[in-house]
Design an enzyme around this catalytic site. Structure first.
Site, PDB file in Angstrom:
ATOM      1  CD  GLU A 353      -4.657 -68.230 -37.414  1.00 21.88           C
ATOM      2  OE1 GLU A 353      -5.228 -68.499 -36.141  1.00 21.88           O
ATOM      3  OE2 GLU A 353      -4.118 -69.471 -37.962  1.00 21.88           O
ATOM      4  CG  HIS A 384     -34.483 -67.092 -48.631  1.00 20.01           C
ATOM      5  ND1 HIS A 384     -35.485 -66.597 -48.994  1.00 20.01           N
ATOM      6  CD2 HIS A 384     -34.047 -67.834 -49.512  1.00 20.01           C
ATOM      7  CE1 HIS A 384     -35.945 -67.019 -50.188  1.00 20.01           C
ATOM      8  NE2 HIS A 384     -35.128 -67.942 -50.650  1.00 20.01           N
ATOM      9  CE  LYS A 512      -2.349 -69.630 -28.127  1.00 19.28           C
ATOM     10  NZ  LYS A 512      -1.725 -70.503 -28.963  1.00 19.28           N
TER      11      LYS A 512
END
EC number: 5.3.1.9
Length: 547
Positions: A353, A384, A512
């Site tokens: 960000e 793994h 947004k």
């Protein structure tokens, strides 16, 4: 802060030429058996940073430090610490460092010493924490608080959640919960675990208008009132981490229980502020202060240590070498400590960000790589899962390995086994395994090379994969604070050199805005045609299926 295109500096062009030397990590260790001593740094005798397993030599570091000088990193650092408005796109200072300024030296913004307000909020937080933890503060039925729910999103959630998890060995009797997602499942599952009579909600929103946070807060409020049947109960069970006193009071929260922070505190740097109230409630205010102490100690180190001994600067420069000259597109953060299981996620936001920008400080598109992709999981789980690609894939992925020398849970031989993997992985990544060694292993096992000639290439490890090893004496509030500040300053240095503004986040706004436009369209039965065909099709199928 100046507008300096890094690619136009002498150092950048010298680094481009230097890259042609094709340094390799095994070769560098062969040339200098004491490489570790020259390419590692210590902080307060509690953190060791070993960067020797990178494809760098003293000439590389000299050129990288020259790049920092040409990009005026030092003057930018002073500008940040001194309260200059280096966040130009929002005309704001950047002073998360003031929040943990334990020296209490004056820091001025617009001619006003912000330390007076910082200390006042800290004192208010301390008193509140003491009352809740001791049981003096009670719910609407007179019972003491047992559970605390932090409702926030982004920096108002990631930081507090990461730290409370990292410092679980220091937690008290209060049980912490974190709700961030606007998906109703998140708040519903949390409310199902708690008792309204003994739960405290922290609503973390500077404006008290953040959509996700306020949606969750209103649902929590209704849940409380469904049991309490009395609006006055809200004031006993909700506090606000906000600056909007009008909306806080309208919600039913006593403004005496509103903890302020300031526009010079960015969300992803806010855990040191009132946003950290959940941390202080979880581990006690004394330990919260130790967290601040650790960060402040790293701040002083970053500000005062010479370039050759400066840990955040060194990590930032090595990151630029790997990202901009060796072609790495991502960095993995791999903590070998289960308590740090959200550390990578926290700095995924912190870095991406901050430095995920394509517009330079001059307002023009940059023509070079800026911030890398950050990801990671705790060891040994990652071994793994994705280490296969790091070892034998086609992408260069520099890794930060983090581990404590001392564990909070010395059960059997768990910790030696964990740390043996920590040490082994960086050795394997650096030095690999040659074809000759693979063949020798087969011969020693009594297998002829004719039998395995087709298998040998699959067992070869090329090595030369860059890593940093960060060994911490023990994960404590102090060392965690220092680690967080170390990464913050690394990100800052890289943003200065990238010639971008690291402290805004305009990239989150468009989605947004469009969501606010789409929301009313989801609440009627009309066929939607106002978007592109894909978005129209998705919305209309959703409306068909939600019936």
């Amino acid at each position: 802060m100046q507008n300096i295109n890094p690619t136009q500096t002498f150092a950048w062009n010298a680094l481009e030429q230097h890259k042609a030397e094709n340094l390799t990590i095994p070769q560098l260790f062969n040339e200098d058996p004491k490489r570790f001593d020259k390419y590692s740094l210590r902080f307060e005798d509690q953190i060791l940073v070993d960067f020797s397993k990178n494809a760098i030599n003293q000439h590389t570091l000299a050129l990288l430090r020259q790049l920092a000088d040409e990009c005026q990193v030092k003057s930018a650092t002073y500008a940040m610490f001194n309260g200059e408005k280096i966040n130009r796109t929002e005309n704001r200072a950047v002073l998360h460092t003031a929040l943990r300024n334990r020296s209490n030296t004056p820091v001025e913004v617009d001619g006003k010493n912000v330390m007076l307000e910082v200390n006042a909020v800290l004192a208010k937080m301390k008193g509140f924490c003491e009352r809740v933890i001791s049981g003096v503060s009670k719910g609407y039925t007179g019972k003491a608080i047992t559970d605390v729910v932090n409702i926030g999103i982004g920096g108002s959630d990631l930081g507090p959640y990461m730290v409370t998890e990292a410092l679980r060995p220091y937690k008290n009797h209060l049980t912490m919960h974190f709700v961030s997602n606007v998906d109703g499942t998140h708040i519903a599952e949390t409310l199902a675990k708690i008792n309204p009579e003994t739960t405290l909600f922290l609503v973390a929103s500077k404006t008290f208008t953040t959509q996700e946070t306020m949606t969750n807060a209103l649902s929590a409020r209704q849940w409380l009132l469904d049991t309490a049947k009395d609006e006055s109960a809200v004031a006993k069970h909700f506090v606000a981490l906000s600056t909007n006193a009008k909306e806080v009071a309208k919600f039913g929260i006593d403004t005496e229980n509103m903890f302020e922070f300031w526009d010079w505190v960015g969300g992803r740097y806010s855990l040191w502020s009132a946003i950290g109230l959940s941390i202080a409630l979880s581990i006690g205010f004394e330990h919260f202060e130790q967290l601040l102490d650790g960060a402040h100690a790293m701040d002083k180190h970053f500000l005062n240590a010479p370039a050759e001994q400066n840990i955040p600067l060194t990590l930032a420069l090595i990151g630029i070498w790997n990202n901009n000259f060796l072609g790495a597109e991502s960095e993995a953060i791999l903590p070998y400590d289960q308590y740090l299981h959200r550390f990578a996620a926290y700095f995924q936001q912190g870095n991406m960000e901050s430095n995920g920008k394509y517009v330079g400080r001059d307002g023009k598109f940059v023509n070079y790589q800026t911030g890398p992709i950050i990801w990671g999981e705790p060891g040994t789980n990652g071994q793994h899962a994705f280490y296969q690609l790091i070892h034998q894939g086609t992408k260069l992925i520099p890794c930060d390995f983090i581990a404590p020398a001392q564990t909070h849970n010395p059960i059997g031989d768990h910790h030696p086994k964990l740390l043996s993997n920590f040490f082994a992985q960086t050795e394997a990544l650096a030095f690999g395994k040659s074809k000759e060694v693979v063949e020798q292993e087969f011969l020693q096992a009594g297998t002829s090379l004719e039998e395995v000639v087709e298998i040998v290439p699959f067992k070869v490890f090329t090595g030369n994969k860059p890593t940093n090893s960060i060994l911490v004496q023990k994960i404590t509030p102090f060392t965690l604070g220092a680690l967080i500040a170390m990464y913050e300053h690394k990100i800052f240095v890289q943003g200065v050199i990238f010639n971008i503004y690291s402290f805004d986040q305009w990239g989150v706004e468009l989605g947004k805005q469009l969501a606010n436009r789409i929301l009313p369209e989801l609440e009627n039965n009309e066929t939607i045609t106002s978007h592109d065909s894909s978005t129209n099709g998705l919305i209309n199928q959703f409306k068909l299926w939600k019936q």
